[in-house]
Design an enzyme around this catalytic site. Structure first.
Site, PDB file in Angstrom:
ATOM      1  CB  THR A 111      -2.358  -6.693  -2.813  1.00 36.09           C
ATOM      2  OG1 THR A 111      -3.712  -6.983  -3.194  1.00 36.09           O
ATOM      3  CG2 THR A 111      -1.703  -7.971  -2.329  1.00 36.09           C
ATOM      4  CE  LYS A 135     -10.032   1.541  -0.636  1.00 39.53           C
ATOM      5  NZ  LYS A 135      -9.042   1.569   0.396  1.00 39.53           N
ATOM      6  CD  GLU A 157     -14.182  -2.333  11.147  1.00 44.72           C
ATOM      7  OE1 GLU A 157     -14.966  -3.125  11.705  1.00 44.72           O
ATOM      8  OE2 GLU A 157     -14.566  -1.261  10.620  1.00 44.72           O
ATOM      9  CB  VAL A 160     -15.027   1.570   5.112  1.00 45.53           C
ATOM     10  CG1 VAL A 160     -15.674   2.952   5.213  1.00 45.53           C
ATOM     11  CG2 VAL A 160     -15.491   0.863   3.854  1.00 45.53           C
ATOM     12  N   GLY A 215       2.994  12.479   1.788  1.00 46.34           N
ATOM     13  CA  GLY A 215       2.705  11.049   1.673  1.00 46.34           C
ATOM     14  C   GLY A 215       1.238  10.720   1.918  1.00 46.34           C
ATOM     15  CD  GLU A 218      -3.187   5.099  -3.034  1.00 46.18           C
ATOM     16  OE1 GLU A 218      -2.336   4.306  -3.454  1.00 46.18           O
ATOM     17  OE2 GLU A 218      -3.748   4.967  -1.932  1.00 46.18           O
ATOM     18  CG  ASP A 229      -9.536   4.833  -1.996  1.00 47.17           C
ATOM     19  OD1 ASP A 229      -9.318   3.625  -2.221  1.00 47.17           O
ATOM     20  OD2 ASP A 229      -9.409   5.353  -0.870  1.00 47.17           O
ATOM     21  CE  LYS A 233     -11.530   4.578   1.759  1.00 47.59           C
ATOM     22  NZ  LYS A 233     -10.871   5.776   2.232  1.00 47.59           N
ATOM     23  N   GLY A 343      -3.771   5.766   7.808  1.00 44.23           N
ATOM     24  CA  GLY A 343      -2.412   5.571   8.306  1.00 44.23           C
ATOM     25  C   GLY A 343      -2.205   4.074   8.420  1.00 44.23           C
TER      26      GLY A 343
HETATM   27  N1  LIG Z   1      -2.321   2.972   3.590  1.00 42.42           N
HETATM   28  C1  LIG Z   1      -3.459   3.171   4.240  1.00 42.42           C
HETATM   29  O1  LIG Z   1      -3.557   4.015   5.152  1.00 42.42           O
HETATM   30  C2  LIG Z   1      -4.668   2.336   3.892  1.00 42.42           C
HETATM   31  C3  LIG Z   1      -5.889   2.565   4.558  1.00 42.42           C
HETATM   32  C4  LIG Z   1      -6.982   1.731   4.261  1.00 42.42           C
HETATM   33  C5  LIG Z   1      -6.870   0.740   3.304  1.00 42.42           C
HETATM   34  N2  LIG Z   1      -5.678   0.589   2.640  1.00 42.42           N
HETATM   35  C6  LIG Z   1      -5.609  -0.451   1.624  1.00 42.42           C
HETATM   36  O2  LIG Z   1      -4.663  -1.434   2.050  1.00 42.42           O
HETATM   37  C7  LIG Z   1      -4.007  -1.980   0.902  1.00 42.42           C
HETATM   38  C8  LIG Z   1      -2.500  -1.843   1.088  1.00 42.42           C
HETATM   39  O3  LIG Z   1      -2.155  -0.480   1.224  1.00 42.42           O
HETATM   40  P1  LIG Z   1      -0.617  -0.048   1.347  1.00 42.42           P
HETATM   41  O4  LIG Z   1      -0.635   1.393   1.706  1.00 42.42           O
HETATM   42  O5  LIG Z   1       0.094  -1.024   2.188  1.00 42.42           O
HETATM   43  O6  LIG Z   1      -0.179  -0.228  -0.191  1.00 42.42           O
HETATM   44  P2  LIG Z   1       1.321  -0.449  -0.748  1.00 42.42           P
HETATM   45  O7  LIG Z   1       2.297   0.167   0.183  1.00 42.42           O
HETATM   46  O8  LIG Z   1       1.280  -0.025  -2.175  1.00 42.42           O
HETATM   47  O9  LIG Z   1       1.530  -2.039  -0.667  1.00 42.42           O
HETATM   48  C9  LIG Z   1       0.903  -2.947  -1.524  1.00 42.42           C
HETATM   49  C10 LIG Z   1       1.688  -4.247  -1.451  1.00 42.42           C
HETATM   50  O10 LIG Z   1       1.022  -5.228  -2.242  1.00 42.42           O
HETATM   51  C11 LIG Z   1       2.031  -5.906  -3.048  1.00 42.42           C
HETATM   52  N3  LIG Z   1       1.367  -6.520  -4.201  1.00 42.42           N
HETATM   53  C12 LIG Z   1       0.875  -5.936  -5.308  1.00 42.42           C
HETATM   54  N4  LIG Z   1       0.331  -6.875  -6.127  1.00 42.42           N
HETATM   55  C13 LIG Z   1       0.484  -8.067  -5.502  1.00 42.42           C
HETATM   56  C14 LIG Z   1       0.120  -9.389  -5.801  1.00 42.42           C
HETATM   57  N5  LIG Z   1      -0.510  -9.689  -6.939  1.00 42.42           N
HETATM   58  N6  LIG Z   1       0.426 -10.378  -4.918  1.00 42.42           N
HETATM   59  C15 LIG Z   1       1.074 -10.100  -3.760  1.00 42.42           C
HETATM   60  N7  LIG Z   1       1.450  -8.856  -3.412  1.00 42.42           N
HETATM   61  C16 LIG Z   1       1.143  -7.837  -4.268  1.00 42.42           C
HETATM   62  C17 LIG Z   1       3.016  -4.828  -3.382  1.00 42.42           C
HETATM   63  O11 LIG Z   1       4.205  -5.412  -3.836  1.00 42.42           O
HETATM   64  P3  LIG Z   1       5.525  -4.547  -4.183  1.00 42.42           P
HETATM   65  O12 LIG Z   1       6.070  -4.156  -2.823  1.00 42.42           O
HETATM   66  O13 LIG Z   1       6.387  -5.509  -4.909  1.00 42.42           O
HETATM   67  O14 LIG Z   1       5.064  -3.388  -4.991  1.00 42.42           O
HETATM   68  C18 LIG Z   1       3.129  -4.140  -2.015  1.00 42.42           C
HETATM   69  O15 LIG Z   1       3.997  -4.857  -1.183  1.00 42.42           O
HETATM   70  C19 LIG Z   1      -4.543  -1.214  -0.316  1.00 42.42           C
HETATM   71  O16 LIG Z   1      -5.550  -1.968  -0.923  1.00 42.42           O
HETATM   72  C20 LIG Z   1      -5.091   0.062   0.283  1.00 42.42           C
HETATM   73  O17 LIG Z   1      -6.151   0.628  -0.469  1.00 42.42           O
HETATM   74  C21 LIG Z   1      -4.578   1.333   2.924  1.00 42.42           C
END
Ligand SMILES: NC(=O)c1ccc[n+]([C@@H]2O[C@H](COP(=O)([O-])OP(=O)(O)OC[C@H]3O[C@@H](n4cnc5c(N)ncnc54)[C@H](OP(=O)(O)O)[C@@H]3O)[C@@H](O)[C@H]2O)c1
Length: 363
Positions: A111, A135, A157, A160, A215, A218, A229, A233, A343
């Site tokens: 999340t 994070k 892992e 970051v 995309g 955020e 962010d 990290k 990604g």
């Molecule tokens: N995307 C990347 O490339 C990347 C890279 C490194 C780290 N991250 C980290 O990985 C995490 C996820 O990224 P993402 O891109 O997948 O984000 P995302 O697409 O916004 O997905 C977040 C998910 O968490 C759910 N959520 C929010 N609050 C919740 C709760 N209290 N309990 C259970 N589920 C909950 C959301 O629900 P809904 O679907 O209902 O909104 C959504 O399904 C983030 O912390 C991000 O910083 C992402």
């Protein structure tokens, strides 16, 4: 074959990619790791699916398809859904797991929620293991976050470097008694992209719009442009290195002015052109000295900083995405880890790597 129960908090981009990797990697996980991940719960912010013996692969792929269409994990869910269709609280999911007497559960936090700290702590108290891409629990005040660092059943892992082995490398340096002097790098893929577009003469507002349209940002680009962010990290790396910093030990340069914080996203996207001229002046000043602007993060035992820096255009940091470790052993020539980062697939692979490490080391 080890049958490992998994609770997945979050089914967005990363959570969905992880479910695909679990399902499509079943044979390899069995043959290489003698392991079967039995996903007992998948939750999003509204609802959940639960099966004590594990959701079927068909159910998991249906969840991925539903999330891909912006539906809830339980596609029957509606705003006014009856209570039994609503997701229990985050703790309610753990209640279900402990009532079912599940053992050695892997709890995955993908999340971006602020509310996960107490859930993760309780998971550890129940003897479960925890993997985070989120994070925020690790960047919360040190008094609350310290228990997650160097815990034998916690891995993170993907917090970051988006799946690059940054945390594993730092862990190796620390395990082999190296002394960390400085960690430096470009820790935001989004801001890296914007800086490269500025090099090409593109206006700041255009670069931000492009990054949003592709995309890379955020949904609210201020989450990237504000530097928080990248700060999180850096805080995580600094804390791992042995410096128990708080947020106020890291100087953060936001790329937008404070009054713009109160605008709606669309108002902000209209107003961002106000920043073009001052940014162009900074780009031109750097260029006159054969420099380019990069959003650089650096931390040492004195503290840290994230912000725009003019650096030589020919330097490695200007041209390659990497994080460098200057240490007692790697003093003259820092150790660099780089390559494509971020990604959802690579981030999910980092989570999967952590899950398998825990299965090997703990189970
Ligand atoms: N995307 C990347 O490339 C990347 C890279 C490194 C780290 N991250 C980290 O990985 C995490 C996820 O990224 P993402 O891109 O997948 O984000 P995302 O697409 O916004 O997905 C977040 C998910 O968490 C759910 N959520 C929010 N609050 C919740 C709760 N209290 N309990 C259970 N589920 C909950 C959301 O629900 P809904 O679907 O209902 O909104 C959504 O399904 C983030 O912390 C991000 O910083 C992402």
């Amino acid at each position: 074959m080890k049958r490992v129960p998994v609770i997945l908090y979050g089914a967005g981009g990363v959570g969905s990619a992880l479910l695909r990797q679990i399902v499509h990697g079943r044979d390899q996980t069995a043959s290489r790791n003698n392991c079967h991940f039995s996903v007992v719960a998948v939750t999003d912010s509204k609802t959940w699916q639960w099966a004590v013996n594990g959701l079927s692969d068909e159910q998991l792929l249906d969840i991925v398809a539903a999330k891909g269409q912006n539906k809830a994990v339980d596609p029957q869910w509606r705003e006014a859904a009856p209570a039994e269709m609503q997701r229990p609280s985050e703790h309610g999911v753990l209640d279900a797991a402990s009532e079912a007497e599940l053992e050695n559960v892997l709890v995955i936090d993908v999340t971006a929620a602020d509310s996960m700290e107490s859930v993760l702590k309780r998971s550890l108290n129940l003897g479960y293991s925890v993997v985070l891409a989120n994070k925020k629990p690790l960047a919360s005040p040190w008094e609350r976050a310290s228990g997650f660092f160097h815990h034998p059943r916690v891995r993170h892992e993907s917090t970051v470097g988006g799946g690059q082995p940054i945390i594993a490398t730092l862990r190796y340096l620390l395990d082999t008694h190296d002394l960390i002097y400085q960690i430096e790098g470009q820790m935001s893929g989004t801001l890296g992209y914007i800086c490269q577009r500025l090099d090409a003469g593109v206006a700041f507002s255009t670069a931000v719009r492009e990054a949003k349209a592709n995309g890379y940002t955020e949904p609210d680009p201020r989450d990237d442009l504000g530097g928080m962010d990248a700060m999180r990290k850096l805080l995580i790396l600094g804390r791992m290195a042995g410096w128990p910093f708080e947020e106020n030990n890291i100087t953060v340069e936001s790329l937008y002015a404070p009054p713009m914080a109160s605008l709606s996203v669309s108002e902000f996207m209209d107003a961002v052109a106000q920043l073009d001229e001052p940014m162009q002046a900074r780009v031109a000043a750097a260029k006159a000295n054969e420099q380019v602007l990069r959003y650089v993060a650096e931390v040492n035992e004195q503290g840290g900083a994230v912000g725009l820096k003019a650096i030589p255009a020919a330097s490695a940091l200007a041209n390659l995405k990497y994080i460098s470790f200057r240490t007692e052993r790697y003093d003259d020539e820092p150790l660099l880890i780089g390559g494509k980062g971020a990604g959802v697939e690579m981030t999910a692979a980092g989570v999967m790597g952590d899950m398998l490490t825990l299965v090997r080391e703990v189970y």
